[in-house]
Design an enzyme around this catalytic site. Structure first.
Site, PDB file in Angstrom:
ATOM      1  N   ASN A  13       0.987  -1.245  -0.007  1.00  0.00           N
ATOM      2  CA  ASN A  13       0.052   0.096   0.094  1.00  0.00           C
ATOM      3  C   ASN A  13       1.000   1.156   0.062  1.00  0.00           C
ATOM      4  O   ASN A  13       1.470   1.561   1.067  1.00  0.00           O
ATOM      5  CB  ASN A  13      -0.883  -0.171   1.256  1.00  0.00           C
ATOM      6  CG  ASN A  13      -1.690   1.311   1.505  1.00  0.00           C
ATOM      7  OD1 ASN A  13      -2.077   2.213   0.308  1.00  0.00           O
ATOM      8  ND2 ASN A  13      -2.307   1.463   2.693  1.00  0.00           N
ATOM      9  N   TRP A  14       0.866   1.910  -1.151  1.00  0.00           N
ATOM     10  CA  TRP A  14       1.944   2.833  -1.347  1.00  0.00           C
ATOM     11  C   TRP A  14       1.326   4.401  -0.666  1.00  0.00           C
ATOM     12  O   TRP A  14       2.110   5.389  -0.373  1.00  0.00           O
ATOM     13  CB  TRP A  14       2.332   3.165  -2.750  1.00  0.00           C
ATOM     14  CG  TRP A  14       3.153   2.327  -3.296  1.00  0.00           C
ATOM     15  CD1 TRP A  14       4.030   1.246  -2.652  1.00  0.00           C
ATOM     16  CD2 TRP A  14       3.847   2.290  -4.794  1.00  0.00           C
ATOM     17  NE1 TRP A  14       4.855   0.582  -3.589  1.00  0.00           N
ATOM     18  CE2 TRP A  14       4.695   1.190  -4.856  1.00  0.00           C
ATOM     19  CE3 TRP A  14       3.518   2.858  -5.712  1.00  0.00           C
ATOM     20  CZ2 TRP A  14       5.311   0.885  -5.856  1.00  0.00           C
ATOM     21  CZ3 TRP A  14       4.051   2.656  -6.955  1.00  0.00           C
ATOM     22  CH2 TRP A  14       5.050   1.668  -7.042  1.00  0.00           C
ATOM     23  N   LYS A  15       0.226   4.284  -0.314  1.00  0.00           N
ATOM     24  CA  LYS A  15      -0.405   5.643   0.190  1.00  0.00           C
ATOM     25  C   LYS A  15      -0.180   6.744  -0.719  1.00  0.00           C
ATOM     26  O   LYS A  15      -0.123   6.680  -1.903  1.00  0.00           O
ATOM     27  CB  LYS A  15       0.178   5.775   1.621  1.00  0.00           C
ATOM     28  CG  LYS A  15      -0.126   4.151   2.698  1.00  0.00           C
ATOM     29  CD  LYS A  15       0.011   4.681   3.816  1.00  0.00           C
ATOM     30  CE  LYS A  15      -0.137   3.392   4.657  1.00  0.00           C
ATOM     31  NZ  LYS A  15      -0.188   3.477   6.205  1.00  0.00           N
ATOM     32  N   HIS A  99      -9.552   1.794   4.311  1.00  0.00           N
ATOM     33  CA  HIS A  99      -8.245   1.779   5.372  1.00  0.00           C
ATOM     34  C   HIS A  99      -8.526   2.888   6.166  1.00  0.00           C
ATOM     35  O   HIS A  99      -9.262   3.805   6.233  1.00  0.00           O
ATOM     36  CB  HIS A  99      -7.173   2.523   4.329  1.00  0.00           C
ATOM     37  CG  HIS A  99      -5.998   2.265   4.864  1.00  0.00           C
ATOM     38  ND1 HIS A  99      -5.303   3.094   5.795  1.00  0.00           N
ATOM     39  CD2 HIS A  99      -4.909   1.315   4.729  1.00  0.00           C
ATOM     40  CE1 HIS A  99      -4.299   2.873   6.317  1.00  0.00           C
ATOM     41  NE2 HIS A  99      -4.019   1.719   5.776  1.00  0.00           N
ATOM     42  N   GLU A 101      -6.917   5.225   7.551  1.00  0.00           N
ATOM     43  CA  GLU A 101      -6.475   6.557   7.191  1.00  0.00           C
ATOM     44  C   GLU A 101      -7.915   7.388   6.494  1.00  0.00           C
ATOM     45  O   GLU A 101      -8.258   8.435   6.704  1.00  0.00           O
ATOM     46  CB  GLU A 101      -5.363   6.753   6.616  1.00  0.00           C
ATOM     47  CG  GLU A 101      -4.035   6.402   7.075  1.00  0.00           C
ATOM     48  CD  GLU A 101      -2.984   5.930   6.514  1.00  0.00           C
ATOM     49  OE1 GLU A 101      -2.787   5.826   5.202  1.00  0.00           O
ATOM     50  OE2 GLU A 101      -2.271   5.411   7.110  1.00  0.00           O
ATOM     51  N   GLU A 171      -5.975  -4.577  10.489  1.00  0.00           N
ATOM     52  CA  GLU A 171      -4.982  -3.588  10.553  1.00  0.00           C
ATOM     53  C   GLU A 171      -5.249  -2.790  11.910  1.00  0.00           C
ATOM     54  O   GLU A 171      -6.146  -1.775  11.803  1.00  0.00           O
ATOM     55  CB  GLU A 171      -4.864  -2.459   9.518  1.00  0.00           C
ATOM     56  CG  GLU A 171      -4.444  -3.171   7.941  1.00  0.00           C
ATOM     57  CD  GLU A 171      -3.933  -2.160   7.190  1.00  0.00           C
ATOM     58  OE1 GLU A 171      -2.782  -2.541   6.607  1.00  0.00           O
ATOM     59  OE2 GLU A 171      -4.417  -1.131   6.773  1.00  0.00           O
ATOM     60  N   GLY A 177       2.272   2.360  10.664  1.00  0.00           N
ATOM     61  CA  GLY A 177       3.177   3.662  10.528  1.00  0.00           C
ATOM     62  C   GLY A 177       3.894   3.880  11.958  1.00  0.00           C
ATOM     63  O   GLY A 177       4.716   4.813  12.024  1.00  0.00           O
ATOM     64  N   SER A 217       2.832  -2.033  10.277  1.00  0.00           N
ATOM     65  CA  SER A 217       4.494  -2.129  10.703  1.00  0.00           C
ATOM     66  C   SER A 217       5.013  -3.542  10.182  1.00  0.00           C
ATOM     67  O   SER A 217       6.023  -4.046  10.985  1.00  0.00           O
ATOM     68  CB  SER A 217       4.878  -1.802  12.182  1.00  0.00           C
ATOM     69  OG  SER A 217       4.190  -0.405  12.249  1.00  0.00           O
ATOM     70  N   GLY A 238       2.671  -1.097   4.258  1.00  0.00           N
ATOM     71  CA  GLY A 238       2.618   0.350   3.827  1.00  0.00           C
ATOM     72  C   GLY A 238       4.341   0.554   3.699  1.00  0.00           C
ATOM     73  O   GLY A 238       4.792   0.437   2.533  1.00  0.00           O
ATOM     74  N   GLY A 239       5.012   1.131   4.703  1.00  0.00           N
ATOM     75  CA  GLY A 239       6.336   1.761   4.452  1.00  0.00           C
ATOM     76  C   GLY A 239       7.430   0.674   3.993  1.00  0.00           C
ATOM     77  O   GLY A 239       8.075   0.943   2.826  1.00  0.00           O
TER      78      GLY A 239
END
Ligand code: PGA
Length: 259
Positions: A13-15, A99, A101, A171, A177, A217, A238-239
């Site tokens: 997930n590149w966001k 998601h 966010e 999640e 994150g 994470s 993500g990261g």
């Protein structure tokens, strides 16, 4: 993981990261580092404007491309929005829905998540539906009840024959994150509860076949332990999905033969 019954999926997930011009170099690097993941479906979910470049760059590989959101309406006067048909027309296969966010910053609710799921499956997209609790909710001891409600509402009206298209991602918000991962046991407990909810709604055969991912994470160091859990069928990352070496290492872990 349990490959006997369900697919292992590693989804990035590149966001709101990576420019369209950065997609090709990433894809070239990933294709070299993770050439052929036989046992694991790899997905890159990217911002809308990156999708054409991603489709092109991963065309000759087994990496599927996903979006990070969609609008629940088929078409019409919704300035700035993107429909399910627009995504499938490009060649997009997956879409992240709900998601945390988007729930936190853009007011998405379990009800809007449900509408988006219907729009996605109606167009032939595979939704990756995100659920998860906040730290406060975990400390109050209401995690499992909350997750059950999120899953039940999200899947409301979704017919049994569509369930093989749906992926759920657990999640925990406090782990996204933050560098704070749920322990493998904590994550598996919730993934197991998600499967039990699906079993109550659709029966054992369908529940056994749904891929449930963990996200928050997850990285190349903790992936093996998380993926060793029986109810965790992959990751939403993500990261670590922004760095080809890290993402490839997670794919390699997920692709290992199961004991
Ligand atoms: P993270 O993000 O891996 O950077 O914690 C996961 C996600 O939000 O999907």
């Amino acid at each position: 993981m349990n490959r006997r019954y369900r697919k292992t999926i590693i989804a990035g997930n590149w966001k709101m990261n990576k420019l369209p011009s950065e997609v090709k170099p990433f894809a070239e690097a990933l294709k070299t580092l993770a050439p052929h993941a036989k046992w694991c479906e790899t997905v890159i979910c990217a911002p809308f404007v990156d999708l054409p470049a991603a489709i092109k760059a991963f065309k000759d590989s087994r990496v599927a491309v996903g979006a990070e959101n969609l609008n629940e309406n088929a078409s019409g006067a919704y300035t700035g929005e993107v429909s399910a048909d627009m995504l499938t027309d490009l060649g997009v296969k997956y879409v992240i829905i709900g998601h945390s966010e988007r729930r936190q910053y853009y007011g998405e609710t379990d009800v809007s998540v449900n509408k988006k799921i219907h729009a996605a499956i109606g167009a032939g997209l595979q939704p990756i539906v995100c659920v998860g609790e906040s730290l406060e909710q975990r400390e109050l001891g209401i995690t499992l009840d909350l997750i059950k409600l999120q899953v039940t509402t999200a899947l409301s009206g979704v017919e049994a024959d569509k369930m093989r298209k749906i992926v759920i991602a657990y999640e925990p918000i406090w782990a996204i994150g933050t560098g704070k991962t749920a322990t493998a046991e904590q994550a598996n407990e919730v993934c197991c509860a998600i499967r039990a909810t699906i079993r109550n709604m659709y029966g054992a055969r369908i529940a056994r076949a749904v891929s449930i991912l963990y996200g928050g994470s997850m990285n190349e160091k903790n992936a093996a332990e998380l993926l060793a859990q029986p109810d965790i069928d992959g990751g939403l990352i993500g990261g670590a999905s922004l760095v080809p070496e890290k993402f490839a290492a997670i794919i390699a872990t997920a692709n290992q033969d199961q004991a």
